[in-house]
Design an enzyme around this catalytic site. Structure first.
Site, mmCIF file in Angstrom:
data_model
loop_
_atom_site.group_PDB
_atom_site.id
_atom_site.type_symbol
_atom_site.label_atom_id
_atom_site.label_comp_id
_atom_site.label_asym_id
_atom_site.label_seq_id
_atom_site.Cartn_x
_atom_site.Cartn_y
_atom_site.Cartn_z
ATOM 1 N N TYR A 20 0.815 -1.211 0.000
ATOM 2 C CA TYR A 20 0.000 0.000 0.000
ATOM 3 C C TYR A 20 0.852 1.266 0.000
ATOM 4 C CZ TYR A 20 -3.815 -3.144 1.494
ATOM 5 O OH TYR A 20 -4.729 -4.157 1.604
ATOM 6 N N HIS A 63 0.489 -11.772 1.613
ATOM 7 C CA HIS A 63 -0.519 -11.040 0.855
ATOM 8 C C HIS A 63 -1.177 -11.887 -0.235
ATOM 9 C CE1 HIS A 63 -1.467 -6.542 -0.060
ATOM 10 N NE2 HIS A 63 -2.515 -7.304 -0.321
#
Length: 265
Positions: A48, A99
């Site tokens: 992010y 992830h």
């Protein structure tokens, strides 16, 4: 607000604040506002690019922080977590997730072994995964005997991933929903959702988030404005009827996926 008990004995807030697509310079202020409103969990990720801002936002607060290992660091897990911790300004993270499995790279089982070691070292208090399918979960559990506490997957009324959820329930894994309102306007404008919202005097987003909570999922809607932060949090203050839950269950679609397919990452 409800807490969920994880399979390692720790408890985690069921409703949290997602930070995907919140720029780093804005993250601290948004996270601080969320904490002031009552959020007790914030979700970020190396990918992010906002871990520094999130870390600044959670300083001097007792809030659950989740971050994630990105795909290109599966062969260098400890260094990747150290970098995330440095940006967050913390000695440990409450939850560290892999992830994506990235099965084509063939590294996710070894990466999971490294994450187990980091949990044992106290750098990650709990460990889990994101976007894993049952076949990927089987592989890491068979290799280590360690079951992830959480699998964070794309899940919303129009893509409910029932096979994954059933696997999670059978193995004591918390289902955590990303993109819980389906990335926006189409789902929130669906007349089947808006009719329920009007009947309760609630927003469409609150209806969808309340559905996730009623199903027992952890949910991390992203918000950046004070209005949306407050609106999402208020979804925990009331409950849908069983008939309304069943009606939303009926929105599931086989082709409802919005993000990547974990088999193809």
């Amino acid at each position: 607000m409800t807490d969920l008990t994880l399979n390692d004995g720790r408890t985690m807030p069921q409703l949290g604040l997602g930070t995907w697509q919140i720029p780093d310079p804005q993250a601290a202020a948004i996270v601080r506002k969320g904490i002031d409103l009552g959020y007790r969990l914030v979700d970020t990720a190396a990918f992010y690019g906002n871990e520094r801002g999130v870390g600044d936002g959670v300083k001097a607060s007792d809030i659950w922080v989740t971050t994630k290992l990105w795909n290109d660091r599966q062969d260098d897990v400890e260094a990747a977590l150290d970098e995330s911790l440095a940006l967050l300004g913390r000695d440990s993270v409450d939850l560290y997730l892999m992830h994506w499995p990235v099965p084509a790279a063939g590294l996710y089982v070894e990466a999971w072994k490294a994450m187990v070691r980091l949990r044992e070292a106290g750098k990650a208090l709990s460990i889990g995964v994101s976007n894993f399918l049952p076949e990927h979960l089987d592989a890491i559990v068979q290799a280590t005997g360690v079951i992830p506490v959480v699998n964070q997957i794309e899940l919303h009324p129009t893509f409910q991933q029932r096979d994954c959820v059933a696997y999670h329930q059978a193995h004591g894994i918390v289902t955590q929903s990303w993109s819980p309102i389906g990335q926006g306007k189409a789902l929130l404008a669906d007349p089947r959702i808006t009719a329920i919202a009007e009947r309760y005097g609630r927003s469409a987003a609150q209806v969808v988030i309340a559905w996730h909570l009623a199903k027992g999922y952890s949910v991390i809607p992203k918000a950046s404005s004070a209005e949306h932060l407050s609106d999402n949090l208020a979804a925990a203050d009331w409950q849908l009827s069983e008939d309304d839950i069943a009606a939303i269950d009926g929105l599931d679609s086989a082709d409802g996926r919005l993000g990547p397919d974990p088999r193809e990452m």
